[in-house]
Enzyme design. Sequence first.
Site, PDB file in Angstrom:
ATOM      1  N   ASN A  21      13.861  11.511  45.828  1.00 55.96           N
ATOM      2  CA  ASN A  21      12.504  11.376  45.289  1.00 55.96           C
ATOM      3  C   ASN A  21      11.622  10.989  46.481  1.00 55.96           C
ATOM      4  OD1 ASN A  21      11.723   9.748  42.094  1.00 55.96           O
ATOM      5  ND2 ASN A  21      11.152  11.731  42.857  1.00 55.96           N
ATOM      6  N   ASN A  77       1.301  10.391  40.841  1.00 51.40           N
ATOM      7  CA  ASN A  77       2.156  11.568  40.838  1.00 51.40           C
ATOM      8  C   ASN A  77       1.517  12.659  41.685  1.00 51.40           C
ATOM      9  OD1 ASN A  77       4.198  10.649  38.940  1.00 51.40           O
ATOM     10  ND2 ASN A  77       2.611  10.802  37.370  1.00 51.40           N
ATOM     11  N   CYS A  86       7.133   3.617  38.861  1.00 48.72           N
ATOM     12  CA  CYS A  86       8.090   4.594  39.388  1.00 48.72           C
ATOM     13  C   CYS A  86       9.236   3.807  39.999  1.00 48.72           C
ATOM     14  CB  CYS A  86       7.430   5.498  40.428  1.00 48.72           C
ATOM     15  SG  CYS A  86       8.581   6.638  41.229  1.00 48.72           S
ATOM     16  N   GLY A  87      10.429   3.968  39.459  1.00 48.54           N
ATOM     17  CA  GLY A  87      11.569   3.190  39.924  1.00 48.54           C
ATOM     18  C   GLY A  87      11.930   3.445  41.374  1.00 48.54           C
ATOM     19  N   ASN A  88      12.099   4.714  41.749  1.00 48.44           N
ATOM     20  CA  ASN A  88      12.439   5.033  43.131  1.00 48.44           C
ATOM     21  C   ASN A  88      11.273   4.731  44.060  1.00 48.44           C
ATOM     22  OD1 ASN A  88      15.073   5.917  42.622  1.00 48.44           O
ATOM     23  ND2 ASN A  88      14.387   7.957  42.065  1.00 48.44           N
ATOM     24  N   ARG A 212       7.209  14.146  34.409  1.00 52.23           N
ATOM     25  CA  ARG A 212       5.803  14.286  34.071  1.00 52.23           C
ATOM     26  C   ARG A 212       4.965  13.987  35.311  1.00 52.23           C
ATOM     27  NH1 ARG A 212       2.842   9.685  30.443  1.00 52.23           N
ATOM     28  NH2 ARG A 212       3.481   8.569  32.321  1.00 52.23           N
ATOM     29  N   CYS A 221      15.093  10.217  39.550  1.00 51.46           N
ATOM     30  CA  CYS A 221      14.031   9.484  38.869  1.00 51.46           C
ATOM     31  C   CYS A 221      14.581   8.118  38.503  1.00 51.46           C
ATOM     32  CB  CYS A 221      13.552  10.229  37.619  1.00 51.46           C
ATOM     33  SG  CYS A 221      12.286   9.333  36.683  1.00 51.46           S
ATOM     34  N   THR A 223      13.134   5.354  36.964  1.00 51.52           N
ATOM     35  CA  THR A 223      12.879   4.898  35.600  1.00 51.52           C
ATOM     36  C   THR A 223      13.636   5.765  34.599  1.00 51.52           C
ATOM     37  OG1 THR A 223      10.836   6.217  35.565  1.00 51.52           O
ATOM     38  CG2 THR A 223      10.628   3.867  36.089  1.00 51.52           C
TER      39      THR A 223
END
Length: 284
Positions: A21, A77, A86-88, A212, A221, A223
Amino acid sequence: MDLEAVCGPSVPFFKMQGCGNDFVCVDNRELGYDPADMPDMVVAVCRRAFGVGADGMIFLDQAPAGSGLAYIWHFFNADGSRAEMCGNGSRCAARLAWMLGLAPASHVFGTDAGPIEAVVDPDSSQVTVRLTDPKDLRMDLTVEIEHQELPLHFVNTGVPHAVAVVEDLEAVEVWKLGRAVRFHEFFKPAGTNVNFVAVEGPGRLSLRTYERGVEDETYACGTGAVASAVVARKLGLTGEETVITTTGGEELGVILKDGKTYLRGAAELVFTGAFFPQSLGLDL
């Protein structure tokens, strides 16, 4: 040759990636770009082949005085839409902030989803973040896609995620099916990220995600990994700790323990550089 004399002023950036990511990161403390002007920049910079290319863009900024935060971020995004979490991206932001001396190895920073606790391992590329608590869990949903019923589960892990448990992950048409679910009437108006997950063994899942805002399958991803682990645990498929293999072949660790949610994985600084807004059609 004086490049700025030819191309105009440049903006320094850092290219980070977490399990594939990828993000363009900008230290905005001195640059001082207005968040209202960021979406246009994001679209131009993240456009692959014509810009730097990335799944999203992160601006690190000064935290409000007295907030107790090391810094705040503005996360977007690739399509210019602002995202709560955004987790990453959070792991990449935390490691970059530590590398820049903006924050100690263990710190808290601000996102639209709330404060995020981060711990950077100084001896490796591993970063662990405590994410906001999952909410709005809804199990055993069904949506109709092309006259067929698709079983889904839903949870918000900072951003909305639909999760489908499948047997043959490789056979899933992620772009086609993911896009249909992402824009389905059931999830309007916000839409949802879409995850397809398969059980690979005790405590192990494999995952493919339609994101998304990126509007495509991504290599990972964070999350979405957490959402998949939350659903899998609810279904009795995993326990407190889950190892998730992403499309990019990397592994993410999700820990759901004592009511807390942690995401662990690598975050790498790939390269640094500078882009020229004028060359991207931007008037900053």
